[in-house]
Design an enzyme around this catalytic site. Structure first.
Site, PDB file in Angstrom:
ATOM      1  N   LEU A 366       0.820  -1.208   0.000  1.00  0.00           N
ATOM      2  CA  LEU A 366       0.000   0.000   0.000  1.00  0.00           C
ATOM      3  C   LEU A 366       0.855   1.260   0.000  1.00  0.00           C
ATOM      4  O   LEU A 366       0.450   2.306  -0.495  1.00  0.00           O
ATOM      5  CB  LEU A 366      -0.913   0.014   1.230  1.00  0.00           C
ATOM      6  CG  LEU A 366      -1.954  -1.100   1.327  1.00  0.00           C
ATOM      7  CD1 LEU A 366      -2.646  -1.046   2.693  1.00  0.00           C
ATOM      8  CD2 LEU A 366      -2.987  -0.972   0.217  1.00  0.00           C
ATOM      9  N   GLY A 367       2.053   1.160   0.589  1.00  0.00           N
ATOM     10  CA  GLY A 367       2.949   2.313   0.656  1.00  0.00           C
ATOM     11  C   GLY A 367       4.243   1.915   1.334  1.00  0.00           C
ATOM     12  O   GLY A 367       4.346   0.850   1.943  1.00  0.00           O
ATOM     13  N   GLY A 370      10.798   5.364   4.910  1.00  0.00           N
ATOM     14  CA  GLY A 370      12.003   5.048   5.653  1.00  0.00           C
ATOM     15  C   GLY A 370      11.776   3.958   6.682  1.00  0.00           C
ATOM     16  O   GLY A 370      12.708   3.241   7.061  1.00  0.00           O
ATOM     17  N   VAL A 374       4.043  -0.989   4.046  1.00  0.00           N
ATOM     18  CA  VAL A 374       2.709  -1.317   4.546  1.00  0.00           C
ATOM     19  C   VAL A 374       2.025  -2.184   3.491  1.00  0.00           C
ATOM     20  O   VAL A 374       1.976  -1.822   2.309  1.00  0.00           O
ATOM     21  CB  VAL A 374       1.871  -0.050   4.820  1.00  0.00           C
ATOM     22  CG1 VAL A 374       0.462  -0.433   5.279  1.00  0.00           C
ATOM     23  CG2 VAL A 374       2.551   0.822   5.864  1.00  0.00           C
ATOM     24  N   LYS A 388       1.987  -3.246   8.836  1.00  0.00           N
ATOM     25  CA  LYS A 388       3.187  -2.409   8.751  1.00  0.00           C
ATOM     26  C   LYS A 388       4.398  -3.240   9.153  1.00  0.00           C
ATOM     27  O   LYS A 388       4.438  -3.813  10.252  1.00  0.00           O
ATOM     28  CB  LYS A 388       3.012  -1.208   9.678  1.00  0.00           C
ATOM     29  CG  LYS A 388       4.053  -0.119   9.536  1.00  0.00           C
ATOM     30  CD  LYS A 388       3.624   1.071  10.402  1.00  0.00           C
ATOM     31  CE  LYS A 388       4.605   2.216  10.298  1.00  0.00           C
ATOM     32  NZ  LYS A 388       4.189   3.356  11.145  1.00  0.00           N
ATOM     33  N   ASP A 485       4.453  14.198  13.865  1.00  0.00           N
ATOM     34  CA  ASP A 485       4.575  14.008  12.420  1.00  0.00           C
ATOM     35  C   ASP A 485       3.216  14.168  11.744  1.00  0.00           C
ATOM     36  O   ASP A 485       2.791  13.339  10.940  1.00  0.00           O
ATOM     37  CB  ASP A 485       5.166  12.630  12.113  1.00  0.00           C
ATOM     38  CG  ASP A 485       5.812  12.577  10.726  1.00  0.00           C
ATOM     39  OD1 ASP A 485       6.058  13.661  10.143  1.00  0.00           O
ATOM     40  OD2 ASP A 485       6.058  11.474  10.226  1.00  0.00           O
TER      41      ASP A 485
END
Length: 599
Positions: A366-367, A370, A374, A388, A485
């Site tokens: 999915l992505g 660093g 995921v 993750k 973040d």
């Protein structure tokens, strides 16, 4: 606290939306005889409807009065805001004498230029002992025909089911605009053993509104039943305006201008779109103030117990007593037993996660960043999850994963992504989250193909929900949490565009006896608070600055020209004032000096 004020400011903006499309006249009737509810965009009388196709004509010459669609002879029985209308339509008849000669035939046509017959809420029914029933029609220029056969030797074999013996039924094609019901007989009833079944019948009828039996057949025969209810689909637009919601929002006659309303694509074959109230609201989305807040506190007296429930527009929050955690949906006693209990449900076997991701197939990614990658996973119960996985051998990432577990153990809020489980039986930790299906906020507001344009009201809603989540982290958890973040790639959206704040690997707890924490600077450039960057003093103001960048992104604004570059897809004459207010709010959040941030 800072985000408490931000939430209030954003809620005020959401509740001051510009006027919506609505009846121009204040003297519009809301009923006509048996039609007890005529909701806008429909209307009775001049200046009471959205456009001519929504005119309801009330004939007062009958007692009680009858309502008709536009200037047709279609008697309207009910209208719902979910895109359906019930009308009455004639039953088709085809009758013969004992010499096998046709003596009566009625095959009504229905012409629906701006409406379609519902394929999901209607059935086509044929009745008789020598019956071939057909429904022929058009969807645009495409012709459709379907039908069924009913046969029997005598009425004595009639039963209560419509399975082909004396009665047959089928679904109708999707999107029919014009159709004719045709009846024929193979043997002109010459093979029937008695003369008590001279006719065939056929009709499109609302599901569950006609029950086949000998009694209902007799009612058709003696003409006690000549008309039956049928469901039509309606939508904003017409056959010459087949358009998506994205295109509709750019039109001057866009109908979903009501407060807390949004556009919905039509999937029933009709041309156009519907409006609906946003999550947490109910009512008529086509008029100003038509979508009213649902008071969850009033409707569910057990919410937040033993604390107090506070209603918010489209939402609610809890005010919890001491020693209780605010979970976002309730108050839970804060003690070690509660957290240990949560730890038990977080253990997921490594092999199960391998199967869920097809052994971490690259097609499931999915992505990545660093931290690692995921993956989308499917658990044995068919639940979709996001898994993750940190990089192998990276002790820093492992520490961040453990930190994220510690943080999420204290968090349970509707606008914070939910941690479902974890697996620590491998060299790299694995975290399992609820799968959020609609991607990141970043994708929606920086989509270069412009395939997804968020309406202004949705942007305000997402900003408000994000602010509520951050306010919860700063002030409602047992120990305040600074996210560190906050950015648009860490705000996930579900199918209803509900915001879910994610990625707590960099988050930090601030002891309740302190208002700041000295720590190694961490965050994403562009979102990072300059004051925190230079001083290493972490406070909740650090998240405020990052949130200000997100607000600027929601306006599609460059920081160095705050009022000059605004997304043209969200600007219209009705929201210019709101855009300026949010831009000013973003500017305050982005102040280099924390003292200028919203208090």
């Amino acid at each position: 606290m800072a985000f408490g004020i931000l939430v209030v400011l954003l809620i005020v903006l959401v509740t001051t939306t510009a006027p919506a499309a609505q009846p121009l006249s204040s003297n519009c009737n809301s009923s006509c005889g048996d039609l007890t509810f005529v909701p806008y965009p429909f209307g009775i009388g001049e200046d009471c409807y959205f456009n001519p196709k929504f005119l309801i004509t009330c004939n007062y010459s009958t007692k009680p009065p009858k309502a008709f669609l536009m200037e047709s002879n279609l008697n309207v029985k009910s209208i719902s805001l979910d895109g359906e209308m019930v009308i009455e339509h004639f039953v088709s008849r085809d009758c013969y004498n004992n010499k096998a000669e046709r003596v009566e035939r009625r095959m009504p046509r229905l012409w629906l230029q701006n409406y379609t017959a519902s394929s999901t809420s209607n059935k086509f029914v044929g009745i008789g002992c020598d019956t071939r029933a057909l429904v022929e029609g058009y969807r645009g220029e495409d012709r459709y025909a379907t039908g069924c056969i009913s046969s029997c030797d005598s009425l004595n074999v009639f039963n209560e089911s419509c399975s082909g013996v004396g009665c047959c039924q089928i679904s109708i094609p999707r999107g029919l605009q014009n159709f004719t019901i045709k009846l024929t007989s193979y043997y002109n009833h010459s093979g029937i053993l008695d003369d008590s079944n001279p006719c065939n019948y056929a009709f499109v009828v609302k599901e569950n509104e006609f029950n086949f039996s000998l009694e209902s057949f007799k009612a058709l025969e003696n003409k006690t039943i000549e008309m039956l209810p049928m469901v039509l689909n309606w939508a904003i637009g017409n056959e010459d305006q087949v358009e998506s919601c994205e295109a509709a929002k750019k039109r001057v006659d866009y109908a979903c201008k009501g407060r807390y309303s949004d556009c919905v694509e039509v999937k029933d074959g009709s041309a156009g779109y519907h409006c609906r109230c946003l999550t947490g609201f109910q009512g008529n989305p086509y008029i100003l103030d038509g979508c009213q807040d649902i008071d969850e506190c009033k409707n569910n007296l057990t919410l937040c117990k033993p604390g107090n429930c506070l209603n918010l527009p489209g939402n609610w929050t809890c005010k919890c007593p001491k020693r209780y955690n605010n979970t976002g949906t309730g108050c839970t006693l804060n003690n070690a037993g509660y957290q240990s209990e949560k730890l038990v449900i977080f253990c997921i076997a490594l092999e199960e996660l391998k199967r869920a991701t097809n052994n971490y197939d690259e097609d499931r990614v999915l992505g990545e960043g660093g931290f690692g990658k995921v993956y989308k996973g499917i658990l044995p119960n068919n639940e979709a999850v996001a898994i993750k996985k940190s990089k192998i051998g990276d002790e820093t990432q492992t520490a961040q994963f453990i930190n994220e577990i510690i943080m999420l153990l204290q968090i349970n809020h509707r606008n914070v992504v939910k941690l479902l489980g974890c697996c620590l039986e491998t060299e790299v930790p694995l975290l399992v989250y609820k799968f959020i299906s609609n991607g990141t906020l970043f994708h929606h507001i920086h989509n270069t193909r412009r395939t997804s344009v968020l309406a202004w009201k949705l942007r305000l809603k997402i900003a408000t929900e994000t602010a509520q989540a951050l306010a919860y982290l700063h002030s409602a958890t047992s120990t305040p949490i600074i996210h560190r973040d906050v950015k648009s790639t860490n705000i996930l959206l579900d199918d209803n565009y509900v915001a879910n704040v994610s990625d707590f690997g960099a988050s930090r707890l601030i002891p309740i006896d302190k208002n700041q924490l000295t720590t190694m600077v961490q965050g994403t450039l562009g979102y990072l608070d300059p004051e925190y960057f230079h001083s290493s003093q972490l406070t909740e103001k650090s998240d405020v600055y990052s949130f200000g960048v997100v607000l600027a992104e929601l306006l599609t604004i460059e920081q160095n020209c705050l009022f000059d570059v605004v997304d043209g897809d969200i600007v219209d004459e009705e929201n210019v004032v709101e855009l300026k207010q949010v831009a000013n709010l973003a500017k305050r959040c982005l102040s280099v000096k924390g003292t200028k941030d919203p208090p």
